[in-house]
Write a protein that holds these residues in place. Structure first.
Motif, PDB file in Angstrom:
ATOM      1  N   THR A  22       0.806  -1.232   0.000  1.00 20.35           N
ATOM      2  CA  THR A  22       0.000   0.000   0.000  1.00 20.35           C
ATOM      3  C   THR A  22       0.838   1.281   0.000  1.00 20.35           C
ATOM      4  N   TRP A  23       2.123   1.161  -0.287  1.00 20.48           N
ATOM      5  CA  TRP A  23       2.962   2.372  -0.337  1.00 20.48           C
ATOM      6  C   TRP A  23       2.470   3.281  -1.465  1.00 20.48           C
ATOM      7  N   ASP A  47      -0.011  -4.987   3.796  1.00 14.41           N
ATOM      8  CA  ASP A  47       1.230  -4.376   4.281  1.00 14.41           C
ATOM      9  C   ASP A  47       1.131  -2.850   4.212  1.00 14.41           C
ATOM     10  N   LYS A  77       4.740  -0.659  10.275  1.00  7.59           N
ATOM     11  CA  LYS A  77       6.179  -0.484  10.545  1.00  7.59           C
ATOM     12  C   LYS A  77       6.471   0.765  11.373  1.00  7.59           C
ATOM     13  N   ASN A 148      14.720  -3.592   5.476  1.00  8.17           N
ATOM     14  CA  ASN A 148      15.905  -2.909   4.926  1.00  8.17           C
ATOM     15  C   ASN A 148      17.173  -3.183   5.732  1.00  8.17           C
ATOM     16  N   GLN A 169      11.995  -7.534   5.612  1.00  7.43           N
ATOM     17  CA  GLN A 169      11.335  -7.068   4.383  1.00  7.43           C
ATOM     18  C   GLN A 169      12.322  -6.191   3.603  1.00  7.43           C
ATOM     19  N   TYR A 195       9.814  -6.663  -1.049  1.00  6.49           N
ATOM     20  CA  TYR A 195       9.104  -5.411  -1.366  1.00  6.49           C
ATOM     21  C   TYR A 195       9.505  -4.925  -2.746  1.00  6.49           C
ATOM     22  N   GLY A 199       9.502  -3.834  -8.947  1.00  6.83           N
ATOM     23  CA  GLY A 199      10.432  -2.709  -9.099  1.00  6.83           C
ATOM     24  C   GLY A 199       9.728  -1.364  -9.120  1.00  6.83           C
ATOM     25  N   PHE A 204       8.789  -3.654 -15.754  1.00  8.15           N
ATOM     26  CA  PHE A 204       8.156  -3.828 -17.069  1.00  8.15           C
ATOM     27  C   PHE A 204       9.013  -3.289 -18.208  1.00  8.15           C
ATOM     28  N   ASN A 248      -2.671  -9.875 -10.107  1.00  6.81           N
ATOM     29  CA  ASN A 248      -1.451 -10.112  -9.327  1.00  6.81           C
ATOM     30  C   ASN A 248      -1.579 -11.300  -8.364  1.00  6.81           C
TER      31      ASN A 248
HETATM   32  P1  NDP Z   1       5.543  -2.727  -6.821  1.00  8.61           P
HETATM   33  O1  NDP Z   1       6.887  -3.270  -7.133  1.00  8.61           O
HETATM   34  O2  NDP Z   1       4.502  -3.588  -6.235  1.00  8.61           O
HETATM   35  O3  NDP Z   1       4.972  -2.052  -8.152  1.00  8.61           O
HETATM   36  C1  NDP Z   1       3.825  -1.236  -8.122  1.00  8.61           C
HETATM   37  C2  NDP Z   1       3.742  -0.492  -9.458  1.00  8.61           C
HETATM   38  O4  NDP Z   1       3.478  -1.448 -10.497  1.00  8.61           O
HETATM   39  C3  NDP Z   1       2.639   0.515  -9.489  1.00  8.61           C
HETATM   40  O5  NDP Z   1       3.047   1.558 -10.350  1.00  8.61           O
HETATM   41  C4  NDP Z   1       1.483  -0.265 -10.088  1.00  8.61           C
HETATM   42  O6  NDP Z   1       0.603   0.603 -10.782  1.00  8.61           O
HETATM   43  C5  NDP Z   1       2.206  -1.176 -11.058  1.00  8.61           C
HETATM   44  N1  NDP Z   1       1.524  -2.455 -11.225  1.00  8.61           N
HETATM   45  C6  NDP Z   1       1.029  -3.253 -10.246  1.00  8.61           C
HETATM   46  N2  NDP Z   1       0.509  -4.372 -10.763  1.00  8.61           N
HETATM   47  C7  NDP Z   1       0.654  -4.273 -12.105  1.00  8.61           C
HETATM   48  C8  NDP Z   1       0.282  -5.110 -13.170  1.00  8.61           C
HETATM   49  N3  NDP Z   1      -0.322  -6.274 -12.975  1.00  8.61           N
HETATM   50  N4  NDP Z   1       0.578  -4.706 -14.435  1.00  8.61           N
HETATM   51  C9  NDP Z   1       1.206  -3.520 -14.662  1.00  8.61           C
HETATM   52  N5  NDP Z   1       1.570  -2.682 -13.679  1.00  8.61           N
HETATM   53  C10 NDP Z   1       1.300  -3.050 -12.403  1.00  8.61           C
HETATM   54  O7  NDP Z   1       5.741  -1.392  -5.949  1.00  8.61           O
HETATM   55  P2  NDP Z   1       6.059  -0.906  -4.508  1.00  8.61           P
HETATM   56  O8  NDP Z   1       7.380  -0.237  -4.578  1.00  8.61           O
HETATM   57  O9  NDP Z   1       4.896  -0.155  -4.020  1.00  8.61           O
HETATM   58  O10 NDP Z   1       6.268  -2.185  -3.591  1.00  8.61           O
HETATM   59  C11 NDP Z   1       5.214  -2.976  -3.140  1.00  8.61           C
HETATM   60  C12 NDP Z   1       4.986  -2.853  -1.637  1.00  8.61           C
HETATM   61  O11 NDP Z   1       6.149  -3.195  -0.898  1.00  8.61           O
HETATM   62  C13 NDP Z   1       4.697  -1.429  -1.176  1.00  8.61           C
HETATM   63  O12 NDP Z   1       3.427  -1.000  -1.563  1.00  8.61           O
HETATM   64  C14 NDP Z   1       4.922  -1.566   0.296  1.00  8.61           C
HETATM   65  O13 NDP Z   1       3.844  -2.216   0.925  1.00  8.61           O
HETATM   66  C15 NDP Z   1       6.190  -2.429   0.299  1.00  8.61           C
HETATM   67  N6  NDP Z   1       7.412  -1.581   0.303  1.00  8.61           N
HETATM   68  C16 NDP Z   1       8.166  -1.554   1.447  1.00  8.61           C
HETATM   69  C17 NDP Z   1       9.300  -0.781   1.526  1.00  8.61           C
HETATM   70  C18 NDP Z   1      10.095  -0.802   2.771  1.00  8.61           C
HETATM   71  O14 NDP Z   1      11.006   0.040   2.928  1.00  8.61           O
HETATM   72  N7  NDP Z   1       9.841  -1.714   3.687  1.00  8.61           N
HETATM   73  C19 NDP Z   1       9.749   0.078   0.422  1.00  8.61           C
HETATM   74  C20 NDP Z   1       8.928  -0.054  -0.766  1.00  8.61           C
HETATM   75  C21 NDP Z   1       7.814  -0.862  -0.792  1.00  8.61           C
HETATM   76  P3  NDP Z   1      -0.882   0.952 -10.229  1.00  8.61           P
HETATM   77  O15 NDP Z   1      -0.816   1.078  -8.750  1.00  8.61           O
HETATM   78  O16 NDP Z   1      -1.168   2.252 -10.913  1.00  8.61           O
HETATM   79  O17 NDP Z   1      -1.772  -0.146 -10.694  1.00  8.61           O
END
Ligand code: NDP
Length: 282
Positions: A22-23, A47, A77, A148, A169, A195, A199, A204, A248
């Motif tokens: 949900t970031w 998350d 967190k 991290n 994570q 996480y 990417g 993609f 997904n």
């Molecule tokens: P993701 O790697 O999950 O990618 C999300 C991106 O991909 C968004 O732009 C989304 O677009 C797009 N997307 C999602 N599904 C598809 C699909 N099936 N086809 C095409 N595009 C798609 O991103 P995050 O960096 O947000 O990482 C996921 C989660 O991990 C976070 O939300 C958070 O919960 C956690 N996280 C934790 C961190 C930490 O420090 N602990 C740091 C970063 C993330 P759209 O939303 O527009 O559909």
């Protein structure tokens, strides 16, 4: 095998093998709706984090789903302003209140060495961890973990920890496989949560993924998430798009061959790498 399948953590608790990320989702009605929709479509693991600023909406979505609390797995967190014993205790209570929950399934130290404590991060983490161990004993948190953390951060924490982290994570996707950290996690039976499994959308850009997607009659996102699962990671895909919520999660009806797993491992570096936590400006 499906969304309610679980890994068993080193503390004996069960954790559903995919989490809904949900970031970058705002604290608004759409976030509450998409979280509710994800749960209604089978996700059992959500998350979030204090610093995402959306704990209220995520909590709202959880409540509106109508699914009972025991069936759900909720993670949040500790942010960088709360590395300390009293501060961490307060942060846990405030997150519980914002999410309207009685307990968290998992609570993580979000960052190993925030700028504000960078000259004494070992001690700051040890103190926060002590508060988390107490909250676990009190039943406010079922499992405790980190995020991290690289090997050196884990080693430092383990010097004083009574409870070994259940989870680390970290950024994990075909472009950034963090072999040293994954090996350190394995050594302590710590689950590697992935996480940014897509990417944050950059994955993609890797052309070869399209060919693999075609071969398996799946989408590139599904191929990458399946790759994560087959490595034994726990992917946390985020989407704010209703159609992608189901997409997904639809990764349990195919298996990547060993050869294709190896091919995907070769995408290392093609869609970005992690930043060094020691050089971050927060
Ligand atoms: P993701 O790697 O999950 O990618 C999300 C991106 O991909 C968004 O732009 C989304 O677009 C797009 N997307 C999602 N599904 C598809 C699909 N099936 N086809 C095409 N595009 C798609 O991103 P995050 O960096 O947000 O990482 C996921 C989660 O991990 C976070 O939300 C958070 O919960 C956690 N996280 C934790 C961190 C930490 O420090 N602990 C740091 C970063 C993330 P759209 O939303 O527009 O559909």
């Amino acid at each position: 095998m499906g969304l309610d399948n679980c890994y068993t953590l080193n503390d004996g608790n069960e954790i559903p093998v995919i989490g809904f990320g949900t970031w970058q989702m705002p604290n608004d009605e759409h976030t509450a709706e998409i979280v509710e929709y994800a749960i209604k479509n089978g996700y059992r693991h959500i998350d979030t984090a204090a610093t995402y600023g959306n704990e209220e909406s995520v909590g709202e979505g959880i409540k509106n789903s109508g699914v009972s609390r025991e069936e759900l797995f909720v993670t949040t967190k500790l942010w960088n302003d709360s590395h300390g014993y009293e501060l961490a205790k307060k942060a846990i209570d405030e997150s519980l209140e914002r999410m309207q929950l009685d307990y968290f399934d998992l609570y993580l130290i979000h960052w190993p060495n925030p700028l504000s404590v960078r000259d004494h991060w070992q001690e700051a983490n040890a103190e926060a961890w002590r508060a988390m161990e107490e909250a676990q004993a009190e039943g406010k948190i079922k499992s405790i973990g980190v995020s991290n953390f690289m090997k050196r951060h884990l080693d430092a924490l383990l010097e004083t920890a009574k409870v070994t982290p259940a989870v680390n994570q970290i950024l994990l996707n075909p472009s950034e496989m963090q072999p040293e950290t994954v090996a350190a996690n394995k050594e302590h039976n710590i689950l590697s949560e992935a996480y940014s499994p897509l990417g944050t959308g950059k994955i993609f850009e890797i052309e070869e993924l399209n060919e693999l997607a075609e071969k398996y009659d799946k989408t590139p996102a599904q191929v990458v998430l399946r790759w994560s699962l087959q490595h034994g990671f726990l992917p946390l895909p985020k989407t704010s798009t209703f159609e992608r919520v189901k997409e997904n999660a639809d990764i349990f009806d195919f298996e990547l061959s060993d050869e294709d797993m190896k091919k995907i491992n070769q995408f290392e570096g093609k869609a970005g790498r992690m930043d060094n936590p020691d050089e971050k400006g927060f």
